[in-house]
Write a protein that holds these residues in place. Structure first.
Motif: not given
Length: 225
Positions: A88-89, A92-94, A98
């Protein structure tokens, strides 16, 4: 599970097949690129730092080997969950394709590094010794002798890597990873559409066959033996 074929009566699912295929190709492509860029140098370092390598560093070699072994020991689905905050870091998404690129690369780098190590160690030591007797530098030996001789095997290893990542990406679809795995899970499993499962499997098989064929052709092309 339903056995009737509902595909042609489900326009929403029909429209999802192409986008799911593109998502799979994107996550596999980017994660493969990251894995090769990081795993290839790691595999080279494992070979050069060994006791019999051209630049021995036993302590570094033991540390790298331990890290690679640990990375290979963690099942991908568990690694995927552990890396959720980091993914996520970094991305910018988990979720979605992506969100799968980072864990796919992290899980594949140790695997690919070992494949590279195996290919490099298979190079005839006589050729290495001949280059050393001719006064070649360590860099020239690695680039012009070892890597050149091992290139067909490395390309085959990349082929295996891509096919493995395709399997991992399908697994990730069950936890929000997107792609063909998500399509198969959301419609083929949760909604019991057997035709969706069949078509998804067919598409994955076609992709794998194309990858294997291209890998075999490229491996033969660079094989100068």
């Amino acid at each position: 599970m339903r056995t009737e074929m509902l595909w042609f009566d489900q326009p929403v699912i029909q429209n999802s097949l192409w986008s799911a295929t593109v998502e799979t190709l994107l996550m596999v492509g980017w994660s493969t690129l990251a894995t090769v860029l990081l795993g290839l140098p790691l595999g080279i370092l494992l070979v050069t730092s060994a006791k019999t390598g051209i630049r021995p560093a036993p302590v570094l070699n033991q540390i790298l080997s331990a890290v690679v072994n640990i990375g290979r020991s963690i099942p991908f689905i568990i690694l995927l969950i552990i890396l959720l905050p980091v993914t996520d870091w970094v991305m910018q998404t988990n979720i979605g394709w992506r969100g799968m690129v980072f864990p796919l690369a992290v899980g594949s780098i140790p695997f690919f590094a070992r494949l590279v190590e195996t290919n490099l160690l298979a190079v005839d030591t006589g050729k290495i010794e001949a280059a050393q007797m001719m006064g070649a530098t360590r860099t020239r030996i690695m680039g012009d002798v070892i890597l050149r001789e091992a290139m067909p095997g490395i390309i085959q290893s990349i082929t295996v890597l891509v096919i493995t990542i395709i399997g991992f990406s399908a697994m990730g679809g069950t936890v929000g990873g997107g792609g063909l795995g998500a399509l198969a899970y959301n419609y083929g499993y949760q909604r019991y559409f057997l035709d969706v499962l069949i078509i998804t499997i067919v598409v994955i098989i076609v992709i794998v066959q194309i990858v294997q064929t291209l890998g075999d052709m490229l491996s033969r092309y660079v094989d100068h033996r």
